[in-house]
Design a protein around this motif. Structure first.
Motif, PDB file in Angstrom:
ATOM      1  N   PHE A   1       0.832  -1.203   0.000  1.00  0.00           N
ATOM      2  CA  PHE A   1       0.000   0.000   0.000  1.00  0.00           C
ATOM      3  C   PHE A   1       0.868   1.256   0.000  1.00  0.00           C
ATOM      4  CE2 PHE A   1      -2.068   3.418   2.384  1.00  0.00           C
ATOM      5  CZ  PHE A   1      -3.168   3.643   1.575  1.00  0.00           C
ATOM      6  N   GLN A   2       1.881   1.298   0.863  1.00  0.00           N
ATOM      7  CA  GLN A   2       2.755   2.464   0.930  1.00  0.00           C
ATOM      8  C   GLN A   2       3.475   2.685  -0.396  1.00  0.00           C
ATOM      9  OE1 GLN A   2       4.819   0.958   4.396  1.00  0.00           O
ATOM     10  NE2 GLN A   2       4.219   2.770   5.570  1.00  0.00           N
ATOM     11  N   VAL A   3       3.940   1.616  -0.997  1.00  0.00           N
ATOM     12  CA  VAL A   3       4.639   1.720  -2.273  1.00  0.00           C
ATOM     13  C   VAL A   3       3.691   2.241  -3.351  1.00  0.00           C
ATOM     14  CG1 VAL A   3       5.795   0.403  -4.098  1.00  0.00           C
ATOM     15  CG2 VAL A   3       6.317  -0.063  -1.702  1.00  0.00           C
ATOM     16  N   LYS A   4       2.468   1.699  -3.407  1.00  0.00           N
ATOM     17  CA  LYS A   4       1.494   2.132  -4.408  1.00  0.00           C
ATOM     18  C   LYS A   4       1.094   3.593  -4.199  1.00  0.00           C
ATOM     19  CE  LYS A   4       1.271  -1.590  -6.783  1.00  0.00           C
ATOM     20  NZ  LYS A   4       1.878  -1.612  -8.110  1.00  0.00           N
TER      21      LYS A   4
END
Length: 97
Positions: free
Chosen positions: A50-53
């Motif tokens: 989620f953080q990467v996206k």
């Protein structure tokens, strides 16, 4: 904000020494290095998908907004939303009145 550092020879490889301030700030122990075609990204290995996206969305927000504008301008999309609440099916209309 960018920090310039030199690539150094480390044994038979080359590497980069990250500034201590960045290591402390992001609590780095392990990192992932990703090739994005026009550059690389170094991120903590512990980041969730989620953080990467979300980071990718922030980086690509101009193209995302452009695509949203294109979709919003589409005659079929405009027609759908201009038909009023009667055509919205199962949506609870009390929450939008």
């Amino acid at each position: 904000m960018g920090i310039e550092t030199k690539i150094r020879k480390i044994g038979n490889s080359s590497g980069n020494i990250l500034p201590k301030a960045l290591i402390d700030k992001y609590e780095l122990a392990e990192v992932v290095i990703e090739d994005h075609g026009d550059g690389i990204m170094i991120r903590p290995a512990s980041k969730s998908i989620f953080q990467v996206k979300m980071e990718e969305a922030r980086i690509n927000k101009k193209s995302i907004y452009s695509e949203m504008e294109k979709e919003a301008s589409d005659p079929e999309t405009r027609s759908y939303y201009e038909q009023g609440v009667e055509g919205w099916g199962d949506i609870d209309t009390e929450i939008i009145e």
